[in-house]
Design an enzyme around this catalytic site. Structure first.
Site, PDB file in Angstrom:
ATOM      1  CG  ASN A 110      -1.674   1.283   1.516  1.00  0.00           C
ATOM      2  OD1 ASN A 110      -1.705   1.895   0.487  1.00  0.00           O
ATOM      3  ND2 ASN A 110      -2.324   1.341   2.721  1.00  0.00           N
TER       4      ASN A 110
ATOM      5  CE  LYS B 123      -0.093   3.492   4.793  1.00  0.00           C
ATOM      6  NZ  LYS B 123      -0.086   3.496   6.206  1.00  0.00           N
TER       7      LYS B 123
ATOM      8  CG  HIS C  90      -5.909   2.289   4.946  1.00  0.00           C
ATOM      9  ND1 HIS C  90      -5.609   3.192   6.084  1.00  0.00           N
ATOM     10  CD2 HIS C  90      -5.160   1.426   4.883  1.00  0.00           C
ATOM     11  CE1 HIS C  90      -4.332   2.969   6.399  1.00  0.00           C
ATOM     12  NE2 HIS C  90      -4.037   1.956   5.895  1.00  0.00           N
TER      13      HIS C  90
ATOM     14  CD  GLU D 185      -3.015   5.868   6.677  1.00  0.00           C
ATOM     15  OE1 GLU D 185      -3.093   5.864   5.359  1.00  0.00           O
ATOM     16  OE2 GLU D 185      -1.910   5.311   7.639  1.00  0.00           O
TER      17      GLU D 185
ATOM     18  CD  GLU E 225      -3.493  -2.050   7.233  1.00  0.00           C
ATOM     19  OE1 GLU E 225      -2.594  -2.511   6.925  1.00  0.00           O
ATOM     20  OE2 GLU E 225      -4.236  -1.183   7.104  1.00  0.00           O
TER      21      GLU E 225
ATOM     22  N   GLY F  98       2.122   2.289  10.988  1.00  0.00           N
ATOM     23  CA  GLY F  98       3.204   3.540  10.824  1.00  0.00           C
ATOM     24  C   GLY F  98       3.894   3.716  12.224  1.00  0.00           C
TER      25      GLY F  98
ATOM     26  CB  SER G 121       4.635  -1.853  12.234  1.00  0.00           C
ATOM     27  OG  SER G 121       4.396  -0.555  12.596  1.00  0.00           O
TER      28      SER G 121
HETATM   29  P1  PGA Z   1       2.640   0.362   7.527  1.00  0.00           P
HETATM   30  O1  PGA Z   1       1.121   0.587   7.101  1.00  0.00           O
HETATM   31  O2  PGA Z   1       3.093  -0.841   7.270  1.00  0.00           O
HETATM   32  O3  PGA Z   1       3.549   1.654   7.134  1.00  0.00           O
HETATM   33  O4  PGA Z   1       2.571   0.420   9.269  1.00  0.00           O
HETATM   34  C1  PGA Z   1       0.116  -0.553   7.013  1.00  0.00           C
HETATM   35  C2  PGA Z   1      -1.026   0.170   6.316  1.00  0.00           C
HETATM   36  O5  PGA Z   1      -1.467   1.099   6.442  1.00  0.00           O
HETATM   37  O6  PGA Z   1      -1.696  -0.536   5.173  1.00  0.00           O
END
Ligand code: PGA
Length: 243
Positions: free
Chosen positions: A8, A10, A91, A93, A158, A164, A203
């Site tokens: 992903n 983003k 997601h 976000e 998630e 992150g 992560s």
């Molecule tokens: P990350 O994000 O691996 O940077 O923690 C995962 C995601 O949001 O899909």
């Protein structure tokens, strides 16, 4: 079940880097399925670069209707036309930054499936919800209300607090949640629910991928930050067990 390693990107990545990235990830091991979800503007370039490689392409959102007066939005048939076969929906976000509710996510998933796309629906609790002992309840509620009755896609668990941050849940917590998700999917979708890949996200890095991907009911990983480096995504794919 073949594991899926999904990147992903983003809101990162530029056209200039696509071809070189695609060449590196073409070396991915054949016992996993690889999927890249870049920003909309890179889909077409990725589709060309990945042609014939077996690596799938996904977007990160779509609108709930196939066309219309929705400035700034993008429709599922447009994504399919650009070469996407998958789309990430709900997601955290998007849920947080754009106020997407479970009902919105469900409507988008219906639109995605109608356009022939495979939805990847994200679920997960905040740290406050986990601290309050509500993690499984929150995730079950998201599943109950975000999935269409004919859902035939992928789930990504998630935990919001793991995205992150470099923090990951314990192996026992991942196992417990993925087992609970499997039970909920089976209850909700019958036999289809038995064969849905449940990805872990939050992560995931080359250093922790082997232990996370070895856990029961973990059907792959949704990788954010680490997916931006092709070599790191490859290392994560290589860490997947041969099942
Ligand atoms: P990350 O994000 O691996 O940077 O923690 C995962 C995601 O949001 O899909």
């Amino acid at each position: 079940m073949r594991q899926i390693i999904a990147g992903n990107w983003k809101m990162f990545g530029r056209l200039a880097g696509v071809t070189a990235y695609a060449e590196v990830i073409k070396a991915a091991p054949s016992h996993v399925s690889l999927l890249i979800c870049p920003p909309f503007t890179l889909l077409d370039r990725f589709a060309t670069a990945l042609k014939g490689s077996g690596i799938a392409l996904g977007a990160q959102d779509c609108h709930a209707t196939p066309e219309g007066a929705h400035t700034g939005d993008i429709a599922a048939p447009m994504l399919a036309e650009a070469g996407a076969t998958h789309v990430i929906l709900g997601h955290s976000e998007r849920r947080e930054n754009h106020g997407e509710t479970n009902a919105v996510v469900k409507a988008k998933a219906e639109a995605a499936q109608t356009a022939g796309l495979i939805p990847i629906i994200c679920v997960g609790e905040t740290d406050a919800q986990r601290d309050a002992g509500e993690a499984e309840h929150v995730v079950r509620t998201q599943l109950a209300h975000s999935l269409p009755a004919n859902f035939a896609g992928i789930i990504a668990y998630e935990p919001v607090w793991a995205i992150g941050t470099g923090r990951t849940p314990t192996e026992a917590d991942v196992t417990a949640m993925h087992t609970a998700i499997r039970a909920a999917l089976a209850a909700q979708l019958g036999t289809t629910g038995q064969s849905i890949n449940i990805l872990y996200g939050g992560s995931v890095k080359p250093g922790n991928a082997a232990s996370l991907l070895a856990l029961p009911e973990v059907g792959g990983a949704l990788v954010g930050g680490a997916s931006l480096k092709a070599e790191d995504l490859l290392a994560i794919a290589a860490a997947a067990p041969h099942r």
